[in-house]
Design a protein around this motif. Structure first.
Motif, PDB file in Angstrom:
ATOM      1  N   ALA A   1       1.975   2.065  -1.976  1.00  0.00           N
ATOM      2  CA  ALA A   1       2.221   1.195  -3.016  1.00  0.00           C
ATOM      3  C   ALA A   1       0.878   0.517  -3.538  1.00  0.00           C
ATOM      4  CB  ALA A   1       3.168   0.055  -2.417  1.00  0.00           C
TER       5      ALA A   1
ATOM      6  N   LYS B   1       4.772   8.085   1.152  1.00  0.00           N
ATOM      7  CA  LYS B   1       4.501   8.190  -0.486  1.00  0.00           C
ATOM      8  C   LYS B   1       3.171   9.018  -0.735  1.00  0.00           C
ATOM      9  CE  LYS B   1       6.715   3.900  -1.902  1.00  0.00           C
ATOM     10  NZ  LYS B   1       6.742   2.764  -2.697  1.00  0.00           N
TER      11      LYS B   1
ATOM     12  N   LYS C   1     -10.656   2.446   3.899  1.00  0.00           N
ATOM     13  CA  LYS C   1      -9.718   2.716   3.095  1.00  0.00           C
ATOM     14  C   LYS C   1      -9.537   2.113   1.739  1.00  0.00           C
ATOM     15  CE  LYS C   1      -5.192   3.744   4.652  1.00  0.00           C
ATOM     16  NZ  LYS C   1      -4.068   3.475   5.299  1.00  0.00           N
TER      17      LYS C   1
END
Ligand code: NAP
Length: 307
Positions: A155, A90, A180
């Motif tokens: 996601a 993604k 992150k």
């Protein structure tokens, strides 16, 4: 066509795209992922295509990270209508797309690509699909919730952005790689700049996935969302052990299964309400269908296909 039979579902590969042989009805939609054999997207989308008498088929493609650019280029050449992207594509997909809509650009991840006039156009329906799923499962709106998202991948970015855009009470991002989580939180800080004060805990926070940090946060959140792949495999452990959970919580596991996932079982043990990602899968799929065909998705037909 070199087709791998996996759990009675067809999974195609990059080699199939390179040596494409038309099937009947032709495959013009698909999901690219790695792993992807577990995906229920073909079931849902094929039911919707059949309902609308659209004579094409949707299939699963096992595409490794280093194959994504070529797979997308081939889908374009083969005149696909579009594709869905799942783990782990993604975020990486953005660099391969010709256009990315503003919402997906803001999120930094795309889960759906429409192929229009030979151009790959990326969008994100995960966030909106998640919001609809939470409303359906727990009869609450994100704006009223203190949310903790586990994970900082594609996601998680979409879910955290949806929570931020909805004006949720509080957002915590917990990730194995805490840096992150911090990056994601910094991208969303602008949405939490308002005057709302929530006692001693910050409205927006990044933490690592360690037990002490989780224990502290759990007392200060209402909804915990698992957006890590822990739960995809039936033998996976719960991302948060039952002993840390409490009855006031709502637990949403984006991993989907027809039976309860390990996270849902842990929630159950702790007396908390829980749901898994089937509802998010359904709603993001319906929104993807509407992007491809500009017509209303047959939601109840798609829901029935999931059962
Ligand atoms: P992704 O971009 O690869 O991100 C994975 C995230 O999970 C990263 O933050 C990673 O942490 C973390 N992670 C990976 N393995 C872990 C482990 N063993 N323990 C703890 N954390 C771990 O993947 P994604 O596309 O976001 O997908 C994540 C999950 O969401 C998948 O299970 C997918 O099926 C599910 N999902 C469901 C729906 C739905 O409709 N139901 C929609 C989208 C996604 P690091 O940063 O530390 O590597």
């Amino acid at each position: 066509m070199t087709k791998k039979r996996k759990r009675a579902r067809d999974v195609y590969t990059l080699a199939d795209l390179q040596n494409w042989r038309e099937a009947k009805p032709p495959i013009r939609l698909g999901v690219f992922g790695h792993p992807v054999a577990h995906s229920l997207s073909p079931k849902i989308q094929n039911a919707a295509l059949k309902h609308h008498k659209i004579d094409i088929r949707y299939a699963a493609f096992d595409i490794a990270p280093d194959q994504l650019g070529e797979a997308l280029r081939l889908a374009c050449e083969l005149k696909f209508v579009g594709v869905n992207l799942t783990i782990p594509h993604k975020i990486a997909a953005l660099e391969h797309l010709d256009e990315v809509d503003p919402a997906a650009r803001k999120i930094g991840a795309a889960n759906v690509v429409a192929i229009r006039e030979g151009k790959l156009v990326g969008s994100n329906t995960d966030g909106a699909g998640f919001g609809r799923a939470i409303r359906e499962e727990f009869s609450v709106d994100l704006q009223d919730l203190r949310v903790m998202v586990l994970g900082a991948g594609g996601a998680a970015c979409a879910i955290a952005a949806e929570c931020a855009l909805a004006g949720c009470e509080r957002l915590v991002v917990a990730n194995r790689n805490a840096e992150k989580a911090m990056e994601l939180v910094e991208q969303l800080r602008v949405y939490f700049a308002g005057p709302r004060v929530l006692g001693p805990v910050p409205r927006l926070q990044a933490i690592g996935l360690d037990e002490a940090a989780l224990r502290f946060q759990i007392a200060n959140v209402d909804l915990i969302v698992n957006a890590t792949p822990l739960g995809l495999h039936p033998t996976d452990a719960s991302p948060v052990p039952a002993r840390l959970l409490a009855p006031h919580l709502m637990i949403y596991d984006t991993a989907y299964a027809l039976r309860a996932t390990a996270f849902e079982r842990a929630a159950n043990e702790a007396g908390a309400r829980s749901a898994n990602g089937l509802s998010m899968l359904l709603h993001q799929a319906a929104l993807s269908f509407e992007l491809w065909f500009a017509r209303e998705a047959p939601l109840e037909v798609m829901r029935a296909a999931l059962r």
